[in-house]
Design an enzyme around this catalytic site. Structure first.
Site, PDB file in Angstrom:
ATOM      1  N   HIS A  68       0.870  -1.178   0.000  1.00 18.33           N
ATOM      2  CA  HIS A  68       0.000   0.000   0.000  1.00 18.33           C
ATOM      3  C   HIS A  68       0.913   1.236   0.000  1.00 18.33           C
ATOM      4  CE1 HIS A  68      -2.772   2.978   1.795  1.00 18.33           C
ATOM      5  NE2 HIS A  68      -3.754   2.172   1.455  1.00 18.33           N
ATOM      6  N   ASP A  83       3.482  -4.110   8.107  1.00 23.27           N
ATOM      7  CA  ASP A  83       2.235  -3.378   7.928  1.00 23.27           C
ATOM      8  C   ASP A  83       1.098  -4.362   8.190  1.00 23.27           C
ATOM      9  OD1 ASP A  83      -0.090  -2.268   7.004  1.00 23.27           O
ATOM     10  OD2 ASP A  83       0.726  -1.571   5.093  1.00 23.27           O
ATOM     11  N   GLN A  95      -4.045  -5.039   7.224  1.00 20.72           N
ATOM     12  CA  GLN A  95      -5.019  -6.029   6.727  1.00 20.72           C
ATOM     13  C   GLN A  95      -4.879  -7.383   7.414  1.00 20.72           C
ATOM     14  OE1 GLN A  95      -7.475  -5.183   4.930  1.00 20.72           O
ATOM     15  NE2 GLN A  95      -6.820  -3.272   3.985  1.00 20.72           N
ATOM     16  N   LYS A 138     -10.094  -0.407  10.955  1.00 22.43           N
ATOM     17  CA  LYS A 138     -10.325  -1.622  10.162  1.00 22.43           C
ATOM     18  C   LYS A 138     -10.661  -2.810  11.058  1.00 22.43           C
ATOM     19  CE  LYS A 138      -7.003  -0.245   6.593  1.00 22.43           C
ATOM     20  NZ  LYS A 138      -7.754   0.337   5.479  1.00 22.43           N
ATOM     21  N   CYS A 153      -4.740   2.291  -3.670  1.00 22.06           N
ATOM     22  CA  CYS A 153      -3.503   2.861  -3.114  1.00 22.06           C
ATOM     23  C   CYS A 153      -2.337   1.897  -3.268  1.00 22.06           C
ATOM     24  CB  CYS A 153      -3.676   3.245  -1.647  1.00 22.06           C
ATOM     25  SG  CYS A 153      -5.023   4.373  -1.360  1.00 22.06           S
TER      26      CYS A 153
HETATM   27  N1  7TS Z   1      -1.574  -0.595   4.691  1.00 21.07           N
HETATM   28  C1  7TS Z   1      -2.473  -1.409   4.139  1.00 21.07           C
HETATM   29  C2  7TS Z   1      -2.080  -2.808   3.755  1.00 21.07           C
HETATM   30  C3  7TS Z   1      -3.768  -0.953   3.934  1.00 21.07           C
HETATM   31  O1  7TS Z   1      -4.667  -1.771   3.387  1.00 21.07           O
HETATM   32  C4  7TS Z   1      -4.108   0.381   4.303  1.00 21.07           C
HETATM   33  C5  7TS Z   1      -5.453   0.959   4.032  1.00 21.07           C
HETATM   34  C6  7TS Z   1      -3.126   1.165   4.904  1.00 21.07           C
HETATM   35  C7  7TS Z   1      -1.852   0.645   5.067  1.00 21.07           C
HETATM   36  C8  7TS Z   1      -3.388   2.560   5.377  1.00 21.07           C
HETATM   37  O2  7TS Z   1      -4.210   2.550   6.489  1.00 21.07           O
HETATM   38  P1  7TS Z   1      -4.745   3.926   7.100  1.00 21.07           P
HETATM   39  O3  7TS Z   1      -5.695   3.482   8.170  1.00 21.07           O
HETATM   40  O4  7TS Z   1      -3.576   4.667   7.615  1.00 21.07           O
HETATM   41  O5  7TS Z   1      -5.438   4.649   5.984  1.00 21.07           O
HETATM   42  N2  7TS Z   1      -6.142   0.320   2.996  1.00 21.07           N
HETATM   43  C9  7TS Z   1      -7.248   0.740   2.377  1.00 21.07           C
HETATM   44  C10 7TS Z   1      -7.839  -0.005   1.373  1.00 21.07           C
HETATM   45  O6  7TS Z   1      -7.445  -1.085   0.977  1.00 21.07           O
HETATM   46  N3  7TS Z   1      -8.926   0.660   0.944  1.00 21.07           N
HETATM   47  O7  7TS Z   1      -9.016   1.807   1.614  1.00 21.07           O
HETATM   48  C11 7TS Z   1      -7.985   1.870   2.521  1.00 21.07           C
END
Ligand code: 7TS
Length: 406
Positions: free
Chosen positions: A122, A199, A202, A225, A363
């Site tokens: 990501h 990371d 997920q 999440k 992303c």
């Molecule tokens: N890393 C991964 C693997 C992610 O899926 C996401 C967000 C992030 C980092 C960033 O997380 P945040 O909470 O800081 O925004 N992924 C997604 C997605 O798959 N669709 O919308 C956000």
């Protein structure tokens, strides 16, 4: 499966909404999960009964608020099998990774060193490292993927070397659902004298997490999440590493002593949490952790693997549909394209049926380049989804195919 999903669905008020006159089928939990009533109530209750700033005042509300915030740090540590003072609250995975890249990377990475990533990251686990590499004149390297979207360990062995200072990988891909061999990569990183940043955006929501067994040095994830509020995230780091890190956000409550020209830092983790944090959000996150613990993360893990495998198998058998990523052994999501239909049109057609999915590059543009597509549609699941939702997904794909074939 040991989860009574019908009972769980009732815990999530939003799932009783209808969209365009149809029952909502929420298949976008990889973007953000829905929130159980207990989490919404915990935030409301906090504002109605406890609200005060933490760590500052001695009045009753301030003490209760400080205790409530501290309690969630302990809950978080227990959830990932860590020590409470190794848990830093941030705004989310993005901020957590930026904090390691700045706070640890700027201190340890030198010109000619390298930072190792994968092509499925990501942007949150890519751009902070690109920027670090630029600041420090370091190289970025990539562990390649096998054609099925799994990580090539052969490539990992070639790429990680004695100049590698940091390896940063997702535990589960937000696009392919690939489960990465974190423990093996941790061992390779450690043999080379590098640290491993995981990371967990997920993965932590979907499976039991043990930072020690995982072999990570840092782990980043987001509350939103995993049934928690937006605006709260976690950076966990081994205390020995946190001690070598520089704070990144300077200001109130992160200091020990300040005079006109000089300041010293508060203990860890306070030195990394400058300013007033998202106290109500952290309290809500505590309720989310309690909710997940009650369901049992082993149960959640088994159920999510089951849904991911089932969705993959169902979609893979549909004609005119391309499913991306590895086989059924994957995280609880499936990215796909319908022949001749732009994924945004797919998402629009699904919305008309009350089905919420995401379409786009997720992303992860370098991964889109690797796949040779501009975008995909993606259905992602959480503990309130069930087999009926996968039926709804398959029906929506079939009717979209028919509509665009006219
Ligand atoms: N890393 C991964 C693997 C992610 O899926 C996401 C967000 C992030 C980092 C960033 O997380 P945040 O909470 O800081 O925004 N992924 C997604 C997605 O798959 N669709 O919308 C956000």
């Amino acid at each position: 499966m040991t989860i009574a999903v019908q009972d769980l669905k009732a815990d999530f008020p939003i799932l009783s909404r209808s969209i365009h006159g149809q029952r909502l089928t929420y298949l976008d939990s990889a973007a953000t999960s829905q929130k159980p009533a207990a989490v919404i109530a915990a935030e409301l209750d906090y504002y109605q009964k406890t609200n005060a700033n933490i760590l500052r005042s001695v009045h009753t509300l301030a003490e209760e608020s400080t205790l409530a915030y501290a309690k969630v740090r302990t809950l978080t540590a227990d959830f990932i099998h860590a020590q409470a003072d190794e848990v830093i609250f941030t705004r989310g995975t993005t901020e957590s990774i930026n904090l390691v890249a700045r706070g640890y990377g700027d201190v340890h990475v030198r010109p000619g060193d390298n930072i190792v990533l994968t092509p499925l990251e990501h942007h949150s686990n890519l751009i902070p490292w690109q920027q670090l590499a630029k600041r420090q004149q370091a190289d970025l390297r990539y562990i390649e993927l096998r054609p099925d979207g799994n990580l090539s360990l052969e490539s990992a062995r070639q790429v990680i070397d004695s100049r590698t200072k940091m390896v940063a990988i997702a535990q589960v891909s937000n696009v392919l659902g690939t489960i990465l061999p974190v423990r093996t990569v941790a061992d390779l990183a450690h043999q080379a004298g590098a640290v491993l940043v995981v990371d967990g955006a997920q993965s932590v929501p979907h499976q039991a997490t043990d930072v020690v067994a995982m072999g990570a040095d840092f782990l980043a994830f987001s509350a939103h999440k995993m049934c928690g509020p937006t605006g709260v995230g976690v950076l966990w780091g081994k205390m020995a590493h946190l001690k070598t890190m520089s704070p990144v956000l300077f200001g109130g409550e992160m200091i020990a002593y300040v005079d006109r020209d000089h300041a010293t830092w508060a203990d860890i983790p306070a030195r990394f949490e400058g300013g007033t944090p998202n106290i109500a959000g952290v309290v809500g996150f505590g309720a989310a952790l309690e909710y997940l613990a009650e369901v049992g993360m082993d149960n959640v893990g088994a159920y999510m693997s089951h849904l991911g495998a089932l969705a993959f198998q169902r979609l893979q058998n549909l004609s005119g549909v391309t499913v991306y990523g590895p086989g059924p052994d994957r995280g609880p999501l499936v990215s796909f394209n319908i022949d001749g239909v732009h994924p945004h049109d797919v998402a629009q057609a699904f919305d008309a049926k009350g089905v919420a999915i995401r379409a786009g590059h997720h992303c992860a543009q370098p991964l889109m380049h690797w796949l040779g597509v501009n975008a995909t549609a993606r259905a992602s699941f959480y503990l309130y989804n069930d087999i009926d939702d996968i039926d709804v997904l398959v029906d929506a794909i079939e009717s979209t195919k028919r509509y665009f074939a006219r």
